[in-house]
Design a protein around this motif. Structure first.
Motif, PDB file in Angstrom:
ATOM      1  N   ILE A 259       6.372  50.474  50.378  1.00 49.53           N
ATOM      2  CA  ILE A 259       6.345  48.986  50.185  1.00 49.53           C
ATOM      3  C   ILE A 259       5.686  48.443  50.284  1.00 49.53           C
ATOM      4  O   ILE A 259       5.712  47.223  49.911  1.00 49.53           O
ATOM      5  N   ARG A 260       5.314  48.618  51.083  1.00 46.69           N
ATOM      6  CA  ARG A 260       4.497  47.885  51.853  1.00 46.69           C
ATOM      7  C   ARG A 260       3.219  48.015  51.500  1.00 46.69           C
ATOM      8  O   ARG A 260       2.457  46.521  51.362  1.00 46.69           O
ATOM      9  N   ASN A 261       2.513  48.585  50.966  1.00 50.99           N
ATOM     10  CA  ASN A 261       1.551  48.187  49.643  1.00 50.99           C
ATOM     11  C   ASN A 261       1.606  47.694  48.880  1.00 50.99           C
ATOM     12  O   ASN A 261       0.895  47.037  47.960  1.00 50.99           O
ATOM     13  N   THR A 262       3.327  47.585  47.942  1.00 52.65           N
ATOM     14  CA  THR A 262       4.243  47.544  47.209  1.00 52.65           C
ATOM     15  C   THR A 262       3.782  45.775  46.995  1.00 52.65           C
ATOM     16  O   THR A 262       3.336  45.003  46.534  1.00 52.65           O
ATOM     17  N   LEU A 263       3.956  45.685  48.280  1.00 57.04           N
ATOM     18  CA  LEU A 263       4.433  44.036  48.874  1.00 57.04           C
ATOM     19  C   LEU A 263       2.747  42.988  49.118  1.00 57.04           C
ATOM     20  O   LEU A 263       2.576  42.727  48.380  1.00 57.04           O
ATOM     21  N   ILE A 264       1.784  44.670  49.504  1.00 56.13           N
ATOM     22  CA  ILE A 264       0.376  43.879  49.487  1.00 56.13           C
ATOM     23  C   ILE A 264      -0.173  43.010  48.497  1.00 56.13           C
ATOM     24  O   ILE A 264      -0.785  42.469  48.230  1.00 56.13           O
ATOM     25  N   ASN A 265       0.097  44.997  47.984  1.00 55.60           N
ATOM     26  CA  ASN A 265      -0.463  44.317  45.863  1.00 55.60           C
ATOM     27  C   ASN A 265      -0.122  43.763  45.030  1.00 55.60           C
ATOM     28  O   ASN A 265      -0.470  43.025  44.147  1.00 55.60           O
ATOM     29  N   LYS A 266       0.959  43.047  44.869  1.00 53.00           N
ATOM     30  CA  LYS A 266       1.655  41.883  44.505  1.00 53.00           C
ATOM     31  C   LYS A 266       1.098  41.091  45.292  1.00 53.00           C
ATOM     32  O   LYS A 266       1.248  39.742  44.084  1.00 53.00           O
ATOM     33  N   ARG A 267       1.616  40.232  46.277  1.00 53.72           N
ATOM     34  CA  ARG A 267       0.704  39.104  46.983  1.00 53.72           C
ATOM     35  C   ARG A 267      -0.859  38.806  46.450  1.00 53.72           C
ATOM     36  O   ARG A 267      -1.183  37.951  46.243  1.00 53.72           O
ATOM     37  N   ASN A 292     -10.748  35.316  47.841  1.00 47.74           N
ATOM     38  CA  ASN A 292     -10.509  36.133  49.517  1.00 47.74           C
ATOM     39  C   ASN A 292      -9.399  36.829  50.004  1.00 47.74           C
ATOM     40  O   ASN A 292      -9.255  37.549  50.302  1.00 47.74           O
ATOM     41  N   ASN A 293      -8.267  36.141  49.702  1.00 47.06           N
ATOM     42  CA  ASN A 293      -6.730  36.685  50.205  1.00 47.06           C
ATOM     43  C   ASN A 293      -6.608  37.668  48.749  1.00 47.06           C
ATOM     44  O   ASN A 293      -5.436  38.666  49.186  1.00 47.06           O
ATOM     45  N   SER A 294      -7.337  37.501  47.672  1.00 43.72           N
ATOM     46  CA  SER A 294      -6.735  39.035  47.106  1.00 43.72           C
ATOM     47  C   SER A 294      -7.903  40.061  47.178  1.00 43.72           C
ATOM     48  O   SER A 294      -8.112  40.292  45.956  1.00 43.72           O
ATOM     49  N   TYR A 295      -8.763  40.048  48.744  1.00 44.20           N
ATOM     50  CA  TYR A 295      -9.513  41.489  48.220  1.00 44.20           C
ATOM     51  C   TYR A 295      -9.161  42.635  47.853  1.00 44.20           C
ATOM     52  O   TYR A 295      -8.065  43.295  48.404  1.00 44.20           O
TER      53      TYR A 295
END
Length: 444
Positions: A259-267, A292-295
């Protein structure tokens, strides 16, 4: 007692009118026609000239009953509750089917779906069972009322009581009745055709009503189909709030990591799209921050950040050079080369490496030339309207001229004071001051 014994010959025409009105009422399909026929029946019954004994009148009243009769009221109320119970059964069944469909389509662990499925089945089954018993009981009451009304004619509503809609044959028909009927027939035959022609009323409203109902159903079906995802999400939210549905699985580190990876990729995707928007609006430093936030979003992020920052430094340098070439050079030195050929504000960027060399060449001439009272202090250079100016400590801005009439000098500036003109020829190690009185060499 037969119908002929109840109705006398004087009211024979009223009897036929009642029969015609009742037959029309039974064939009516819309509320407006039913209301008109009921009014006709009420008016006819209220104006019948009752001829006969009290016993005959009482017998007639037992054969023809109105909607206000107690037994009729009991039948109609039972019918209404039976329909309501049937509608409740149908609604509960459809609602339960939709709820089960949502639970199953919601996916997740099977063990998480058992509780809501059992709950929905129990609640819906209880409602359906209660509604079924109510409907069965009400139908039983309807049958009892029908038995009590057996053989009677009900005015104002449709109830199958076994009464015939046509006048029964009778062996006791009197000659007076026959003569009355013959007279009536002769009167009908003697009337003009314009008076005997039946006027046909077409029920256009009934057709329109059906079309409207079908249209409303079609629109509701289309809305439900187009908004099906929102409806499913809303139903899941309601079920979650009342404890019937829990979309979360069992707590474990692997599920949390997924779930964390999914949310990070979405962000990261959201930040990348926002960065692209900001870059298109030439908000370069804000775009670089969002990049930079989408690194890690894709392989181009490093290059995107470099280009966004370079464009920001380039724009800042173009503004700073109008007040200080030294500050503009500091900003240009922040650019990571190579950088050229990008369009900013509809214009292509110049070669930054060449610009830095030009600025450095100008700034090499800054410094104090001369000593004592006769000093020429070059503090900075600026660029305005595609022209370069020297910033002298006391004299301020002076436009540089490259039209040099003396060898060994790079630039020339001049200052007019009335008719007197003072010129300064600038070299790398000295400045030659030329006035009407003569020339003076000012060493750096």
């Amino acid at each position: 007692m037969t119908v002929d014994e109840i109705f006398t010959s004087e009211s024979e025409h009223l009897y036929f009118r009642l029969i015609a009105a009742r037959n029309a009422l039974n064939a009516a399909n819309d509320s407006d026609t039913i209301q008109v026929l009921n009014d006709i029946l009420d008016e006819t019954l209220n104006n019948i000239d009752r001829i006969g004994t009290d016993e005959e009148i009482a017998a007639a009243e037992e054969i023809v009953v109105r909607k206000s009769n107690k037994t009729v009221k009991d039948y109609l109320s039972s019918q209404k509750f039976a329909l309501i119970a049937t509608a409740v059964m149908f609604t509960a069944a459809v609602g339960a089917a939709l709820a089960l469909l949502i639970i199953i389509l919601g996916g997740g662990d099977i063990s998480k779906m058992i509780k809501p499925i059992i709950t929905v089945v129990i609640i819906a089954g209880g409602i359906i069972a209660m509604a079924f018993f109510v409907a069965k009981y009400m139908k039983k009451r309807m049958n009892t009322a029908c038995e009590q009304l057996n053989g009677r004619t009900v005015i104002g509503c449709r109830i199958n009581t076994g009464a015939k809609s046509t006048r029964p044959a009778s062996t006791s028909t009197t000659s007076t009745s026959s003569s009355s009927a013959a007279t009536t027939t002769k009167q009908r035959e003697s009337r003009p055709a314009s008076h005997t022609k039946t006027k046909v009323y077409r029920n256009y409203f009934g057709v329109i009503k059906v079309v409207l109902i079908l249209g409303v159903i079609a629109v509701l079906g289309f809305l439900a189909f187009s908004k099906r995802n929102e409806i499913v999400d809303g139903a899941k939210t309601i079920m979650f709030n009342i404890g019937l549905y829990d979309p979360a699985g069992d707590a474990n580190s692997e599920k949390f990591a997924e779930i964390r990876n999914t949310l990070i990729n979405k962000r990261k995707g959201i930040c990348y799209n926002e960065a692209e928007r900001l870059f298109s609006e030439e908000k370069f430093f804000e775009a670089a921050e969002m990049y930079n936030n989408s690194y890690g979003y894709n392989d181009e992020i490093d290059e995107k950040i470099r280009i966004a920052n370079n464009c920001g430094y380039y724009v800042n340098a173009e503004e700073l050079v109008k007040t200080s070439m030294y500050k503009a050079r500091v900003e240009l030195n922040k650019i990571k080369l190579p950088f050229s050929g990008f369009k900013i504000g509809g214009k292509g960027t110049k070669n930054v490496d060449l610009i830095l060399k030009q600025y450095t060449r100008y700034l090499d001439f800054t410094g104090i030339y001369g000593s004592g009272d006769d000093v020429f202090n070059i503090m900075d250079f600026i660029v305005k309207n595609n022209a370069v100016y020297i910033i002298e400590n006391k004299l301020g801005e002076m436009k540089i001229s490259t039209d040099i009439d003396r060898e060994g000098y790079e630039y020339k500036v001049e200052k007019k004071n009335g008719e007197e003109v003072t010129e300064w020829y600038i070299a790398t190690d000295h400045v030659l001051k030329v006035t009407a009185e003569g020339e003076k060499r000012l060493k750096k």
